[in-house]
Design a protein around this motif. Structure first.
Motif, PDB file in Angstrom:
ATOM      1  N   TRP A   1      -7.402  29.408  75.396  1.00  0.00           N
ATOM      2  CA  TRP A   1      -6.293  28.544  74.994  1.00  0.00           C
ATOM      3  C   TRP A   1      -5.669  29.067  73.694  1.00  0.00           C
ATOM      4  CZ3 TRP A   1      -7.126  22.577  75.477  1.00  0.00           C
ATOM      5  CH2 TRP A   1      -5.919  21.916  75.378  1.00  0.00           C
ATOM      6  N   GLY A   2      -6.506  29.494  72.771  1.00  0.00           N
ATOM      7  CA  GLY A   2      -6.012  30.067  71.516  1.00  0.00           C
ATOM      8  C   GLY A   2      -5.232  31.349  71.737  1.00  0.00           C
TER       9      GLY A   2
ATOM     10  N   PHE B   1      -1.194  29.526  63.461  1.00  0.00           N
ATOM     11  CA  PHE B   1      -2.287  28.836  62.767  1.00  0.00           C
ATOM     12  C   PHE B   1      -3.193  28.144  63.780  1.00  0.00           C
ATOM     13  CE2 PHE B   1      -3.456  24.613  60.787  1.00  0.00           C
ATOM     14  CZ  PHE B   1      -4.540  25.084  60.068  1.00  0.00           C
ATOM     15  N   ALA B   2      -2.583  27.441  64.740  1.00  0.00           N
ATOM     16  CA  ALA B   2      -3.368  26.750  65.769  1.00  0.00           C
ATOM     17  C   ALA B   2      -4.143  27.753  66.617  1.00  0.00           C
ATOM     18  CB  ALA B   2      -2.455  25.898  66.648  1.00  0.00           C
ATOM     19  N   SER B   3      -3.508  28.863  66.964  1.00  0.00           N
ATOM     20  CA  SER B   3      -4.199  29.857  67.797  1.00  0.00           C
ATOM     21  C   SER B   3      -5.408  30.432  67.066  1.00  0.00           C
ATOM     22  CB  SER B   3      -3.233  30.963  68.226  1.00  0.00           C
ATOM     23  OG  SER B   3      -2.897  31.817  67.157  1.00  0.00           O
ATOM     24  N   ILE B   4      -5.261  30.695  65.789  1.00  0.00           N
ATOM     25  CA  ILE B   4      -6.388  31.221  65.006  1.00  0.00           C
ATOM     26  C   ILE B   4      -7.517  30.192  64.945  1.00  0.00           C
ATOM     27  CG2 ILE B   4      -7.113  31.928  62.685  1.00  0.00           C
ATOM     28  CD1 ILE B   4      -4.258  33.193  62.419  1.00  0.00           C
ATOM     29  N   ALA B   5      -7.167  28.917  64.760  1.00  0.00           N
ATOM     30  CA  ALA B   5      -8.183  27.858  64.723  1.00  0.00           C
ATOM     31  C   ALA B   5      -8.929  27.780  66.055  1.00  0.00           C
ATOM     32  CB  ALA B   5      -7.537  26.512  64.393  1.00  0.00           C
ATOM     33  N   TYR B   6      -8.198  27.853  67.155  1.00  0.00           N
ATOM     34  CA  TYR B   6      -8.814  27.762  68.481  1.00  0.00           C
ATOM     35  C   TYR B   6      -9.647  29.009  68.787  1.00  0.00           C
ATOM     36  CZ  TYR B   6      -6.473  23.509  70.084  1.00  0.00           C
ATOM     37  OH  TYR B   6      -6.076  22.211  70.261  1.00  0.00           O
TER      38      TYR B   6
ATOM     39  N   MET C   1      -1.840  30.422  72.930  1.00  0.00           N
ATOM     40  CA  MET C   1      -1.033  29.965  71.795  1.00  0.00           C
ATOM     41  C   MET C   1      -0.528  31.142  70.962  1.00  0.00           C
ATOM     42  SD  MET C   1      -3.083  26.807  70.185  1.00  0.00           S
ATOM     43  CE  MET C   1      -3.429  25.318  71.032  1.00  0.00           C
ATOM     44  N   ALA C   2      -1.389  32.138  70.741  1.00  0.00           N
ATOM     45  CA  ALA C   2      -0.977  33.312  69.954  1.00  0.00           C
ATOM     46  C   ALA C   2       0.124  34.064  70.675  1.00  0.00           C
ATOM     47  CB  ALA C   2      -2.181  34.225  69.714  1.00  0.00           C
ATOM     48  N   MET C   3       0.007  34.185  71.977  1.00  0.00           N
ATOM     49  CA  MET C   3       1.049  34.874  72.746  1.00  0.00           C
ATOM     50  C   MET C   3       2.367  34.103  72.690  1.00  0.00           C
ATOM     51  SD  MET C   3      -1.373  36.518  75.806  1.00  0.00           S
ATOM     52  CE  MET C   3      -0.344  35.993  77.072  1.00  0.00           C
ATOM     53  N   GLN C   4       2.302  32.777  72.657  1.00  0.00           N
ATOM     54  CA  GLN C   4       3.503  31.962  72.502  1.00  0.00           C
ATOM     55  C   GLN C   4       4.084  32.124  71.108  1.00  0.00           C
ATOM     56  OE1 GLN C   4       1.889  28.122  73.531  1.00  0.00           O
ATOM     57  NE2 GLN C   4       2.642  28.248  75.642  1.00  0.00           N
ATOM     58  N   ALA C   5       3.220  32.176  70.102  1.00  0.00           N
ATOM     59  CA  ALA C   5       3.687  32.327  68.722  1.00  0.00           C
ATOM     60  C   ALA C   5       4.411  33.653  68.537  1.00  0.00           C
ATOM     61  CB  ALA C   5       2.529  32.221  67.741  1.00  0.00           C
ATOM     62  N   PHE C   6       3.914  34.695  69.204  1.00  0.00           N
ATOM     63  CA  PHE C   6       4.552  36.014  69.118  1.00  0.00           C
ATOM     64  C   PHE C   6       5.650  36.216  70.175  1.00  0.00           C
ATOM     65  CE2 PHE C   6       0.492  37.096  66.924  1.00  0.00           C
ATOM     66  CZ  PHE C   6       1.055  37.481  65.714  1.00  0.00           C
TER      67      PHE C   6
ATOM     68  N   ILE D   1      -8.482  20.187  64.229  1.00  0.00           N
ATOM     69  CA  ILE D   1      -7.809  18.907  63.942  1.00  0.00           C
ATOM     70  C   ILE D   1      -6.577  19.152  63.085  1.00  0.00           C
ATOM     71  CG2 ILE D   1      -8.033  16.678  62.766  1.00  0.00           C
ATOM     72  CD1 ILE D   1     -11.134  16.957  63.376  1.00  0.00           C
ATOM     73  N   GLY D   2      -6.724  19.939  62.033  1.00  0.00           N
ATOM     74  CA  GLY D   2      -5.587  20.246  61.161  1.00  0.00           C
ATOM     75  C   GLY D   2      -4.473  20.952  61.898  1.00  0.00           C
ATOM     76  N   ALA D   3      -4.824  21.910  62.743  1.00  0.00           N
ATOM     77  CA  ALA D   3      -3.812  22.642  63.511  1.00  0.00           C
ATOM     78  C   ALA D   3      -3.073  21.721  64.474  1.00  0.00           C
ATOM     79  CB  ALA D   3      -4.469  23.790  64.270  1.00  0.00           C
ATOM     80  N   ASN D   4      -3.810  20.831  65.127  1.00  0.00           N
ATOM     81  CA  ASN D   4      -3.161  19.896  66.048  1.00  0.00           C
ATOM     82  C   ASN D   4      -2.279  18.900  65.299  1.00  0.00           C
ATOM     83  OD1 ASN D   4      -4.365  21.182  68.186  1.00  0.00           O
ATOM     84  ND2 ASN D   4      -5.923  19.624  68.518  1.00  0.00           N
TER      85      ASN D   4
END
Length: 189
Positions: free
Chosen positions: A176-177, A71-76, A180-185, A121-124
């Motif tokens: 940065w996003g 979610f955070a990666s998509i927001a970024y 984050m996506a690579m970390q999520a996966f 903000i929501g993702a953070n």
């Protein structure tokens, strides 16, 4: 505390050259009442950031940490790409005859709803220990970007290379996003 600083930095960068910054400058020129413009901006920002941070923290208990990272990666990523590709016309609220404070408050509040900053903000907040850290970081970040626009008005673009900052900021936030996506996966640690 990390969520405070990260949110402050990312939101301040994301606001540079953004429509709320431009609207703040235009309203300051129109009304010649910097104090009321800043107060309207502050109140709109507090409401927007509270809503974003609180709702972001509410999803924390519903989904896994990997989903939160995604979610955070998509927001970024969407916020960064929006900074790189952005330009939508700005309604400068010429027909609004409700005074400096009300125009800046309502105009900026409406403009911030659904904006990239709200999702960041929501993702953070969803990943933070407490939603108040990204809440306060976002308020400061938005105000740091917008108060100079009110004070310096049209001279701001001569003082600060807004297009360059938007491009560099967009690249950084997008990158940065992607991390984050690579970390999520679980591609990277």
């Amino acid at each position: 505390m990390d969520s405070f600083l990260i949110t402050l930095l990312v939101v301040a960068i994301a606001e540079m050259g953004d429509r709320s910054q431009l609207l703040s400058a235009v309203l300051a020129i129109r009304f010649k009442n910097d104090k009321m413009i800043i107060l309207g901006l502050l109140l709109a920002t507090i409401i927007n950031c509270a809503l974003s941070a609180y709702l972001g923290s509410a999803i924390k208990n519903w989904i896994s940490m990997d989903a939160l990272k995604l979610f955070a990666s998509i927001a970024y990523i969407s916020g960064g790409i929006g900074m790189l590709l952005w330009y939508r016309p700005l309604d400068i609220l010429e027909n609004w005859k409700i005074g400096a404070f009300a125009t800046s408050f309502l105009g900026i509040l409406i403009l911030q709803i659904g904006d990239k900053g709200q999702f960041i903000i929501g993702a953070n907040a969803a990943q933070a220990d407490h939603w108040l850290f990204p809440f306060f970081g976002a308020i400061i970040g938005i105000m740091v970007a917008n108060i100079p626009a009110v004070v310096f008005k049209e001279e701001l673009s001569d003082m600060i290379p807004l297009k360059t900052i938007r491009k560099i900021g967009g690249i950084i936030i997008t990158f940065w996003g992607i991390i984050m996506a690579m970390q999520a996966f679980r591609i990277i640690g």
